[in-house]
Design an enzyme around this catalytic site. Structure first.
Site, PDB file in Angstrom:
ATOM      1  N   ARG A 159      -5.234  -4.331  -7.341  1.00 12.67           N
ATOM      2  CA  ARG A 159      -5.495  -2.884  -7.204  1.00 12.67           C
ATOM      3  C   ARG A 159      -4.344  -2.090  -7.816  1.00 12.67           C
ATOM      4  O   ARG A 159      -3.758  -1.189  -7.224  1.00 12.67           O
ATOM      5  CB  ARG A 159      -5.709  -2.502  -5.739  1.00 12.67           C
ATOM      6  CG  ARG A 159      -7.021  -3.060  -5.213  1.00 12.67           C
ATOM      7  CD  ARG A 159      -7.422  -2.483  -3.886  1.00 12.67           C
ATOM      8  NE  ARG A 159      -6.342  -2.589  -2.938  1.00 12.67           N
ATOM      9  CZ  ARG A 159      -5.811  -1.567  -2.283  1.00 12.67           C
ATOM     10  NH1 ARG A 159      -6.285  -0.355  -2.444  1.00 12.67           N
ATOM     11  NH2 ARG A 159      -4.830  -1.749  -1.442  1.00 12.67           N
ATOM     12  N   GLU A 207       0.868  -1.175   0.000  1.00 14.46           N
ATOM     13  CA  GLU A 207       0.000   0.000   0.000  1.00 14.46           C
ATOM     14  C   GLU A 207       0.907   1.228   0.000  1.00 14.46           C
ATOM     15  O   GLU A 207       1.628   1.471   0.960  1.00 14.46           O
ATOM     16  CB  GLU A 207      -0.908  -0.060   1.233  1.00 14.46           C
ATOM     17  CG  GLU A 207      -1.900   1.059   1.331  1.00 14.46           C
ATOM     18  CD  GLU A 207      -2.765   1.214   0.078  1.00 14.46           C
ATOM     19  OE1 GLU A 207      -3.311   0.201  -0.409  1.00 14.46           O
ATOM     20  OE2 GLU A 207      -2.872   2.351  -0.418  1.00 14.46           O
ATOM     21  N   SER A 208       0.855   1.990  -1.098  1.00 14.98           N
ATOM     22  CA  SER A 208       1.825   3.077  -1.233  1.00 14.98           C
ATOM     23  C   SER A 208       1.659   4.140  -0.152  1.00 14.98           C
ATOM     24  O   SER A 208       2.650   4.729   0.299  1.00 14.98           O
ATOM     25  CB  SER A 208       1.744   3.701  -2.622  1.00 14.98           C
ATOM     26  OG  SER A 208       0.450   4.170  -2.885  1.00 14.98           O
ATOM     27  N   CYS A 220       4.119  -2.264  -8.439  1.00 13.29           N
ATOM     28  CA  CYS A 220       2.790  -1.861  -7.965  1.00 13.29           C
ATOM     29  C   CYS A 220       2.874  -0.627  -7.057  1.00 13.29           C
ATOM     30  O   CYS A 220       3.131   0.462  -7.555  1.00 13.29           O
ATOM     31  CB  CYS A 220       2.090  -3.047  -7.321  1.00 13.29           C
ATOM     32  SG  CYS A 220       0.306  -2.862  -7.372  1.00 13.29           S
ATOM     33  N   GLU A 273       6.769 -10.933  -8.277  1.00 15.94           N
ATOM     34  CA  GLU A 273       7.279 -11.716  -7.147  1.00 15.94           C
ATOM     35  C   GLU A 273       6.239 -12.707  -6.631  1.00 15.94           C
ATOM     36  O   GLU A 273       6.546 -13.570  -5.828  1.00 15.94           O
ATOM     37  CB  GLU A 273       7.750 -10.779  -6.015  1.00 15.94           C
ATOM     38  CG  GLU A 273       6.679 -10.125  -5.161  1.00 15.94           C
ATOM     39  CD  GLU A 273       5.935  -8.974  -5.862  1.00 15.94           C
ATOM     40  OE1 GLU A 273       6.111  -8.767  -7.079  1.00 15.94           O
ATOM     41  OE2 GLU A 273       5.146  -8.315  -5.167  1.00 15.94           O
ATOM     42  N   HIS A 295       2.761  -7.747 -10.070  1.00 15.19           N
ATOM     43  CA  HIS A 295       3.577  -8.356  -9.012  1.00 15.19           C
ATOM     44  C   HIS A 295       4.340  -9.574  -9.533  1.00 15.19           C
ATOM     45  O   HIS A 295       3.878 -10.700  -9.340  1.00 15.19           O
ATOM     46  CB  HIS A 295       2.671  -8.847  -7.876  1.00 15.19           C
ATOM     47  CG  HIS A 295       2.079  -7.769  -7.053  1.00 15.19           C
ATOM     48  ND1 HIS A 295       2.650  -7.328  -5.881  1.00 15.19           N
ATOM     49  CD2 HIS A 295       0.968  -7.028  -7.232  1.00 15.19           C
ATOM     50  CE1 HIS A 295       1.911  -6.375  -5.352  1.00 15.19           C
ATOM     51  NE2 HIS A 295       0.880  -6.169  -6.162  1.00 15.19           N
ATOM     52  N   ARG A 320      -3.633   5.619  -9.652  1.00 12.09           N
ATOM     53  CA  ARG A 320      -3.715   4.570  -8.625  1.00 12.09           C
ATOM     54  C   ARG A 320      -5.022   3.793  -8.777  1.00 12.09           C
ATOM     55  O   ARG A 320      -6.019   4.317  -9.241  1.00 12.09           O
ATOM     56  CB  ARG A 320      -3.661   5.182  -7.227  1.00 12.09           C
ATOM     57  CG  ARG A 320      -2.326   5.800  -6.889  1.00 12.09           C
ATOM     58  CD  ARG A 320      -2.342   6.312  -5.469  1.00 12.09           C
ATOM     59  NE  ARG A 320      -2.638   5.244  -4.533  1.00 12.09           N
ATOM     60  CZ  ARG A 320      -3.204   5.422  -3.337  1.00 12.09           C
ATOM     61  NH1 ARG A 320      -3.533   6.627  -2.944  1.00 12.09           N
ATOM     62  NH2 ARG A 320      -3.443   4.403  -2.553  1.00 12.09           N
TER      63      ARG A 320
HETATM   64  N1  GLN Z   1      -3.354   0.325  -4.845  1.00 16.42           N
HETATM   65  C1  GLN Z   1      -2.188   0.222  -4.038  1.00 16.42           C
HETATM   66  C2  GLN Z   1      -1.623   1.601  -3.692  1.00 16.42           C
HETATM   67  O1  GLN Z   1      -2.175   2.567  -4.013  1.00 16.42           O
HETATM   68  C3  GLN Z   1      -1.114  -0.612  -4.702  1.00 16.42           C
HETATM   69  C4  GLN Z   1      -1.519  -2.036  -4.716  1.00 16.42           C
HETATM   70  C5  GLN Z   1      -0.393  -3.011  -4.746  1.00 16.42           C
HETATM   71  O2  GLN Z   1       0.773  -2.704  -4.510  1.00 16.42           O
HETATM   72  N2  GLN Z   1      -0.755  -4.232  -4.990  1.00 16.42           N
HETATM   73  O3  GLN Z   1      -0.615   1.655  -3.068  1.00 16.42           O
END
Ligand code: GLN
Length: 280
Positions: free
Chosen positions: A166, A68-69, A100, A255, A253, A130
């Site tokens: 997401r 989650e950024s 991500c 990974e 992702h 995002r």
């Molecule tokens: N939607 C997330 C964000 O805004 C990112 C999602 C993810 O890293 N899988 O940080």
């Protein structure tokens, strides 16, 4: 490269403040084994989780994982890591890969973001959108054609199974400007990264380039329900992988799939970058 037989230690960090950092470390180990098997250079890879400035300073290259950024940026701000990260990416220009949430943090501009709620590191002259594909439930997998994974001309390119959770996309390539992307600041719900000039010693060896598109997601309409007009737009392809000089970003992702090909490719780029810096 002319470096056969020379011993070289390379330390690659994975930012471990929040998110899928452990998975990256595991896949880096797999990738290093593959490289060792085909490599002529005698090198030792060190992979480590990074939480402090001192740990970051020991790194030749860095991965910023998905997660989650907003959370990663908050923890980084609280632990005094935001400036050291900007120094690493934008001043020292060391190889950095964001997946991500990591891609969001490495963008010079990000939208769908509350002003004051999230800070960016920057380094990639792009604006990301995002949560482009909607909420968590709209996570999906897709087979990507990533031309940079082509080993040799004529070889069949095996698609890369990618997981999008997401995920952001790169919705705009920005011109490189001296100073912050002030035009972007005017865009609704968009934050921009503060600008930092490249170190002038580093600038002698590394030339800043424009953004390269490394991968798109064509016809994503198959994965999400949309009306016909939106579908047409989508056919042009969403940008889901970009590179600019030392910074690489992917929306998905790698990974989480266990396919080490992108990690192998990126470590090869890291070797080149480390070599470039060593040459007088
Ligand atoms: N939607 C997330 C964000 O805004 C990112 C999602 C993810 O890293 N899988 O940080």
């Amino acid at each position: 490269m002319g470096s056969a037989g020379r011993h070289m230690d390379i330390t690659v960090g994975v930012l471990a403040l929040q998110g899928a950092f452990n998975e990256h470390v595991q896949l880096l180990r797999v990738a290093a084994k593959i490289l060792e098997a085909k490599d002529i250079v005698n090198r030792t890879w060190v992979f480590r989780e990074i939480r402090t400035e001192a740990e970051l300073n020991s790194c030749d290259a860095l991965i910023i994982p998905g997660g989650e950024s907003t959370a990663i940026s908050l923890v980084a701000q609280r632990s005094g890591m935001m400036e050291p990260l900007r120094d690493f990416v934008k001043v020292q220009r060391k190889p950095t890969w964001g997946t991500c949430a990591g891609l969001i943090l490495l963008a010079e501009a990000a939208n769908q973001t509350k002003k004051g709620g999230q800070e960016l590191i920057g380094g990639l002259d792009v604006r990301v959108n995002r949560n482009h594909f909607g909420r968590q439930i709209e996570s999906f997998q897709a087979d990507l054609e990533l031309p940079f994974l082509q080993q040799a001309d004529g070889d069949e390119l095996k698609p890369f199974r990618a997981i999008f959770i997401r995920a952001p996309i790169v919705e705009k390539l920005l011109k490189h400007v001296v100073g912050p992307q002030t035009d972007e600041e005017k865009v609704d719900a968009t934050v921009v990264a503060p600008s930092r000039p490249i170190d002038h010693q580093v600038a002698k060896k590394i030339h800043l380039k424009g953004v390269e598109i490394m991968g798109t997601l064509p016809g994503r309409a198959a994965a999400i329900k949309e009306d016909e007009t939106k579908k047409l737009d989508a056919e042009a392809g969403d940008i889901i992988a970009v590179r600019q000089t030392n910074v690489f970003g992917t929306s998905f992702h790698p990974e989480l799939t266990g396919d080490p090909r992108i990690h192998v490719w990126w470590l090869e780029q890291v070797v080149e970058a480390v070599e470039e810096r060593k040459n007088p």
